[in-house]
Write a protein that holds these residues in place. Structure first.
Motif, PDB file in Angstrom:
ATOM      1  N   GLY A  15       0.781  -1.230   0.000  1.00 45.35           N
ATOM      2  CA  GLY A  15       0.000   0.000   0.000  1.00 45.35           C
ATOM      3  C   GLY A  15       0.807   1.270   0.000  1.00 45.35           C
ATOM      4  N   ASN A  16       2.131   1.190  -0.166  1.00 40.93           N
ATOM      5  CA  ASN A  16       2.965   2.380  -0.260  1.00 40.93           C
ATOM      6  C   ASN A  16       3.020   2.899  -1.693  1.00 40.93           C
ATOM      7  OD1 ASN A  16       4.415   2.301   2.556  1.00 40.93           O
ATOM      8  ND2 ASN A  16       4.593   0.214   1.751  1.00 40.93           N
ATOM      9  N   THR A  17       3.502   4.121  -1.863  1.00 44.40           N
ATOM     10  CA  THR A  17       3.859   4.631  -3.178  1.00 44.40           C
ATOM     11  C   THR A  17       5.377   4.744  -3.242  1.00 44.40           C
ATOM     12  OG1 THR A  17       3.538   6.922  -2.439  1.00 44.40           O
ATOM     13  CG2 THR A  17       1.689   5.834  -3.520  1.00 44.40           C
ATOM     14  N   VAL A  18       5.932   4.661  -4.453  1.00 45.99           N
ATOM     15  CA  VAL A  18       7.366   4.448  -4.635  1.00 45.99           C
ATOM     16  C   VAL A  18       7.970   5.520  -5.524  1.00 45.99           C
ATOM     17  CG1 VAL A  18       9.056   2.895  -5.719  1.00 45.99           C
ATOM     18  CG2 VAL A  18       7.245   1.954  -4.277  1.00 45.99           C
ATOM     19  N   VAL A  19       9.169   5.964  -5.140  1.00 45.89           N
ATOM     20  CA  VAL A  19      10.025   6.762  -6.014  1.00 45.89           C
ATOM     21  C   VAL A  19      11.326   5.985  -6.191  1.00 45.89           C
ATOM     22  CG1 VAL A  19      11.278   8.909  -6.365  1.00 45.89           C
ATOM     23  CG2 VAL A  19       9.024   8.952  -5.267  1.00 45.89           C
ATOM     24  N   LEU A  20      11.577   5.520  -7.408  1.00 49.28           N
ATOM     25  CA  LEU A  20      12.786   4.766  -7.721  1.00 49.28           C
ATOM     26  C   LEU A  20      13.819   5.697  -8.341  1.00 49.28           C
ATOM     27  CD1 LEU A  20      14.536   2.250  -8.288  1.00 49.28           C
ATOM     28  CD2 LEU A  20      13.148   1.862 -10.345  1.00 49.28           C
ATOM     29  N   LYS A  21      15.023   5.738  -7.748  1.00 45.73           N
ATOM     30  CA  LYS A  21      16.142   6.487  -8.308  1.00 45.73           C
ATOM     31  C   LYS A  21      17.152   5.477  -8.841  1.00 45.73           C
ATOM     32  CE  LYS A  21      19.853   7.906  -8.033  1.00 45.73           C
ATOM     33  NZ  LYS A  21      20.998   7.773  -9.018  1.00 45.73           N
ATOM     34  N   PRO A  22      17.141   5.196 -10.153  1.00 50.62           N
ATOM     35  CA  PRO A  22      18.094   4.234 -10.704  1.00 50.62           C
ATOM     36  C   PRO A  22      19.476   4.865 -10.859  1.00 50.62           C
ATOM     37  CG  PRO A  22      16.717   5.112 -12.448  1.00 50.62           C
ATOM     38  CD  PRO A  22      16.217   5.717 -11.162  1.00 50.62           C
ATOM     39  N   SER A  23      20.458   4.014 -11.132  1.00 51.55           N
ATOM     40  CA  SER A  23      21.790   4.522 -11.443  1.00 51.55           C
ATOM     41  C   SER A  23      21.759   5.280 -12.759  1.00 51.55           C
ATOM     42  CB  SER A  23      22.787   3.366 -11.536  1.00 51.55           C
ATOM     43  OG  SER A  23      24.012   3.805 -12.098  1.00 51.55           O
ATOM     44  N   GLU A  24      22.448   6.387 -12.808  1.00 52.28           N
ATOM     45  CA  GLU A  24      22.529   7.149 -14.051  1.00 52.28           C
ATOM     46  C   GLU A  24      23.341   6.415 -15.118  1.00 52.28           C
ATOM     47  OE1 GLU A  24      25.355   9.204 -11.050  1.00 52.28           O
ATOM     48  OE2 GLU A  24      23.535   7.964 -11.061  1.00 52.28           O
ATOM     49  N   LYS A  25      24.090   5.359 -14.715  1.00 54.58           N
ATOM     50  CA  LYS A  25      24.838   4.561 -15.698  1.00 54.58           C
ATOM     51  C   LYS A  25      23.920   3.589 -16.446  1.00 54.58           C
ATOM     52  CE  LYS A  25      29.149   4.557 -13.002  1.00 54.58           C
ATOM     53  NZ  LYS A  25      28.635   5.224 -11.800  1.00 54.58           N
ATOM     54  N   ALA A  26      22.812   3.192 -15.823  1.00 56.76           N
ATOM     55  CA  ALA A  26      21.884   2.223 -16.430  1.00 56.76           C
ATOM     56  C   ALA A  26      20.457   2.634 -16.097  1.00 56.76           C
ATOM     57  CB  ALA A  26      22.178   0.813 -15.915  1.00 56.76           C
ATOM     58  N   PRO A  27      19.966   3.726 -16.703  1.00 58.14           N
ATOM     59  CA  PRO A  27      18.692   4.314 -16.262  1.00 58.14           C
ATOM     60  C   PRO A  27      17.446   3.812 -16.961  1.00 58.14           C
ATOM     61  CG  PRO A  27      19.752   5.766 -17.838  1.00 58.14           C
ATOM     62  CD  PRO A  27      20.677   4.587 -17.668  1.00 58.14           C
ATOM     63  N   SER A  28      17.586   3.116 -18.100  1.00 54.73           N
ATOM     64  CA  SER A  28      16.411   2.868 -18.942  1.00 54.73           C
ATOM     65  C   SER A  28      15.521   1.738 -18.454  1.00 54.73           C
ATOM     66  CB  SER A  28      16.856   2.580 -20.379  1.00 54.73           C
ATOM     67  OG  SER A  28      17.514   3.699 -20.931  1.00 54.73           O
ATOM     68  N   ALA A  29      16.095   0.750 -17.747  1.00 62.38           N
ATOM     69  CA  ALA A  29      15.274  -0.360 -17.256  1.00 62.38           C
ATOM     70  C   ALA A  29      14.175   0.146 -16.337  1.00 62.38           C
ATOM     71  CB  ALA A  29      16.153  -1.373 -16.528  1.00 62.38           C
ATOM     72  N   ALA A  30      14.476   1.165 -15.543  1.00 63.31           N
ATOM     73  CA  ALA A  30      13.480   1.700 -14.614  1.00 63.31           C
ATOM     74  C   ALA A  30      12.274   2.266 -15.356  1.00 63.31           C
ATOM     75  CB  ALA A  30      14.112   2.780 -13.728  1.00 63.31           C
ATOM     76  N   LEU A  31      12.520   2.983 -16.454  1.00 68.76           N
ATOM     77  CA  LEU A  31      11.402   3.543 -17.218  1.00 68.76           C
ATOM     78  C   LEU A  31      10.608   2.439 -17.909  1.00 68.76           C
ATOM     79  CD1 LEU A  31      12.463   6.868 -18.952  1.00 68.76           C
ATOM     80  CD2 LEU A  31      11.205   6.508 -16.838  1.00 68.76           C
ATOM     81  N   TRP A  32      11.293   1.415 -18.374  1.00 71.22           N
ATOM     82  CA  TRP A  32      10.574   0.288 -18.999  1.00 71.22           C
ATOM     83  C   TRP A  32       9.650  -0.357 -17.983  1.00 71.22           C
ATOM     84  CZ3 TRP A  32       9.815  -4.908 -18.422  1.00 71.22           C
ATOM     85  CH2 TRP A  32       9.376  -5.634 -19.527  1.00 71.22           C
ATOM     86  N   MET A  33      10.111  -0.549 -16.754  1.00 72.80           N
ATOM     87  CA  MET A  33       9.259  -1.146 -15.719  1.00 72.80           C
ATOM     88  C   MET A  33       8.121  -0.213 -15.339  1.00 72.80           C
ATOM     89  SD  MET A  33      11.956  -3.329 -13.332  1.00 72.80           S
ATOM     90  CE  MET A  33      13.067  -1.965 -12.994  1.00 72.80           C
ATOM     91  N   ALA A  34       8.377   1.098 -15.360  1.00 71.67           N
ATOM     92  CA  ALA A  34       7.309   2.058 -15.070  1.00 71.67           C
ATOM     93  C   ALA A  34       6.196   1.953 -16.105  1.00 71.67           C
ATOM     94  CB  ALA A  34       7.884   3.476 -15.034  1.00 71.67           C
ATOM     95  N   GLU A  35       6.576   1.853 -17.374  1.00 66.44           N
ATOM     96  CA  GLU A  35       5.571   1.695 -18.427  1.00 66.44           C
ATOM     97  C   GLU A  35       4.779   0.410 -18.231  1.00 66.44           C
ATOM     98  OE1 GLU A  35       7.848   1.859 -22.029  1.00 66.44           O
ATOM     99  OE2 GLU A  35       7.804   4.044 -22.116  1.00 66.44           O
ATOM    100  N   LEU A  36       5.467  -0.643 -17.793  1.00 65.92           N
ATOM    101  CA  LEU A  36       4.787  -1.922 -17.575  1.00 65.92           C
ATOM    102  C   LEU A  36       3.785  -1.812 -16.429  1.00 65.92           C
ATOM    103  CD1 LEU A  36       5.316  -4.555 -19.190  1.00 65.92           C
ATOM    104  CD2 LEU A  36       6.390  -5.459 -17.140  1.00 65.92           C
ATOM    105  N   TRP A  37       4.159  -1.085 -15.376  1.00 67.46           N
ATOM    106  CA  TRP A  37       3.217  -0.877 -14.268  1.00 67.46           C
ATOM    107  C   TRP A  37       1.962  -0.136 -14.755  1.00 67.46           C
ATOM    108  CZ3 TRP A  37       2.633  -3.374 -10.065  1.00 67.46           C
ATOM    109  CH2 TRP A  37       3.700  -3.820  -9.288  1.00 67.46           C
ATOM    110  N   ALA A  38       2.162   0.872 -15.582  1.00 68.61           N
ATOM    111  CA  ALA A  38       1.002   1.606 -16.101  1.00 68.61           C
ATOM    112  C   ALA A  38       0.121   0.689 -16.934  1.00 68.61           C
ATOM    113  CB  ALA A  38       1.476   2.800 -16.931  1.00 68.61           C
ATOM    114  N   GLU A  39       0.748  -0.166 -17.755  1.00 69.44           N
ATOM    115  CA  GLU A  39      -0.019  -1.113 -18.559  1.00 69.44           C
ATOM    116  C   GLU A  39      -0.761  -2.113 -17.688  1.00 69.44           C
ATOM    117  OE1 GLU A  39       0.802  -4.337 -22.176  1.00 69.44           O
ATOM    118  OE2 GLU A  39       2.322  -2.816 -21.683  1.00 69.44           O
ATOM    119  N   ALA A  40      -0.183  -2.440 -16.532  1.00 70.98           N
ATOM    120  CA  ALA A  40      -0.834  -3.374 -15.608  1.00 70.98           C
ATOM    121  C   ALA A  40      -1.992  -2.736 -14.847  1.00 70.98           C
ATOM    122  CB  ALA A  40       0.194  -3.910 -14.609  1.00 70.98           C
ATOM    123  N   GLY A  41      -2.155  -1.425 -14.984  1.00 71.80           N
ATOM    124  CA  GLY A  41      -3.278  -0.746 -14.335  1.00 71.80           C
ATOM    125  C   GLY A  41      -2.946  -0.074 -13.020  1.00 71.80           C
TER     126      GLY A  41
END
Length: 501
Positions: free
Chosen positions: A172-198
């Motif tokens: 029931g928490n909300t999340v702010v993920l700060k990924p490494s700036e060396k490998a940042p794109s996986a975090a956005l891909w997972m964010a899009e997947l969460w939105a698709e999951a509803g």
């Protein structure tokens, strides 16, 4: 817009991409070619606060969403991730450099925690005692904290965040993920997947950046807890700053993982394990074996077997038919190579020199092949420091007791292993060694999701490990409710301390 279409990797807030307004950015490279493939936005304070405050605004509604609906969303995420895991693995390989099979393994281990989080109704259910005192009932419950921050490292841009956010979101928490700036794109891909999951807007957010973004997570009043994985000096900083602002902090730091090989061990199996655990993911694992402790006269034979296997490793582009990829940046490659230089100067025997590797990849890739050092002593920098690269050091000792003393004297206590066919020796080792995660003939003892991950000593700051029961408790807090329903005629004044009768 798909991640692959973006030149700049930005933030994610309210279920949409957010470019940010700082004007600051850093280059993102493909380690196998050395080419800059995109740039990542680096947040300033205003950007950070916008993302955090979105998460804070989303918390009340998500907290009050039924467990059934929260779990259904997590399960949909799980199904989508399983269907499209190859996409995520390709993103990881493109920015971290690990081979595709290793990237897929990373996704699979993160998926285990997603599946564990689908059981959150059972994991956070409370207890109930009827008539604990006369006409008094008592029950307990666990509730979410609010906004939680996750600061993830470059070496596992998908798995490490998944150690934390599935449990945090399911609880029931909300999340702010700060990924490494060396490998940042996986975090956005997972964010899009969460939105698709509803998942509702604001529940899962991504904040790209550097120290400015981390400091805001550690100090902003809306953030209630922070999970961090990285080097020990930064973990110490994160823990001190976060707790000074009244936050819960679990900060997982560095490691110097030892593998003890006893004289009765199967040396072929042990050598296989040392190579797999020392050179997998180019040694960029907090659970990598970096110190082999050879007990007794077996050392020469063991070193020979390790060297033969390590020479057969194919180093190159992770998208090709290779075993080990590059290091994440040129600076990190040069840092690791400098430890090999110093090891030679300090008297270690260089059995295999990864600085001379011929890699199957780009000429400007960040290459350093498997490196094997023998006759290492505890005062050498290749032993005292966490190198975080494909450098395996062999230390020779005369007895089990000397091996145990060496490990227990080390300031790190993340993972360790022992290789033996003697059950008594193994049982003694697991009892006596001062390390949080132990493998018996298992070189990388990463626990399953329903157990908790974390070390001892300078490998962990805070009292709580990742995932498992401890992870559930970290992202929730307990309440105990005492209830009595009485008729008006049963009232009256009584200033004595309540007693259970």
């Amino acid at each position: 817009m798909a991640i692959s279409d973006l030149r700049r990797v930005g933030h994610w807030v309210d279920n949409k991409a957010f470019a940010g307004n700082s004007g600051r950015a850093a280059a993102v490279t493909n380690p196998a070619t050395g080419a800059v493939t995109r740039e990542v936005a680096l947040a300033h304070v205003a950007d950070s606060r916008e993302v955090i405050e979105s998460a804070a605004a989303a918390f009340p509604a998500w907290r009050d969403t039924s467990l059934a609906k929260r779990v259904a969303t997590v399960f949909r995420f799980r199904e989508l991730l399983n269907q499209r895991k190859e996409e995520l693995a390709e993103i990881i390989t493109g920015e971290h450099g690990k081979v595709l099979s290793d990237a897929l393994g990373e996704v699979a281990r993160g998926q285990e925690v997603v599946e564990f989080a689908c059981g959150i109704p059972h994991l956070i259910k409370g207890g109930f005692s009827e008539n604990a005192s006369s006409s008094v009932d008592v029950h307990s419950t666990r509730q979410p904290l609010g906004v939680v921050g996750i600061v993830a490292p470059f070496n596992f841009p998908a798995m490490v965040p998944m150690w934390f956010f599935p449990i945090a979101i399911a609880a029931g928490n909300t999340v702010v993920l700060k990924p490494s700036e060396k490998a940042p794109s996986a975090a956005l891909w997972m964010a899009e997947l969460w939105a698709e999951a509803g998942l509702p807007a604001g529940v899962f957010n991504v904040l790209q950046g550097d120290k400015i973004a981390v400091d805001e997570l550690l100090s902003h009043r809306a953030v209630k807890a922070v999970s961090f994985v990285g080097s020990t000096p930064v973990a110490q900083y994160v823990y001190a700053k976060g707790t000074s602002h009244g936050k819960r902090v679990q900060a997982l730091g560095g490691a110097k993982n030892h593998a003890v090989v006893l004289p009765d061990a199967d040396l072929d199996l042990a050598a296989d394990a040392m190579v797999n655990a020392g050179f997998g993911s180019a040694g960029e694992r907090c659970m990598a074996v970096s110190a082999v402790v050879a007990v007794g006269a077996l050392a020469d034979s063991l070193v020979t077997k390790i060297a033969a296997r390590a020479r057969a490793i194919r180093t190159g582009d992770g998208t090709r038919n290779t075993d080990m990829g590059p290091l994440v940046t040129a600076a990190h490659r040069d840092r690791v190579a400098s430890y090999v230089d110093r090891a030679e100067q300090e008297g270690a025997q260089l059995v295999l020199d990864g600085r001379q590797v011929t890699a199957d990849g780009g000429r400007d890739g960040f290459w350093l092949g498997p490196t094997l050092l023998d006759h290492v002593t505890p005062d050498m920098s290749c032993y005292t420091d966490e190198i975080f690269g494909p450098v395996l050091s062999v230390l020779r000792v005369d007895s089990y007791d000397e091996a145990l003393e060496l490990i227990n004297a080390n300031p790190y206590g993340n993972g360790t292993a022992i290789f033996t066919n003697d059950g008594g020796a193994a049982r003694r080792f697991q009892n006596e060694v001062e390390v949080g995660m132990i493998g018996i003939n298992v070189p990388i003892p990463v626990p399953m999701a329903y157990y908790s991950f974390g070390g001892w000593k300078n490998s962990l700051f805070g009292d709580t490990h990742a995932h498992g029961t401890e992870g559930v408790h970290f992202f929730t807090r307990g309440k105990v409710v005492t209830t009595r329903w009485r008729a008006p005629r049963d009232g009256g004044l009584n200033l004595g301390f309540p007693q259970t009768v």
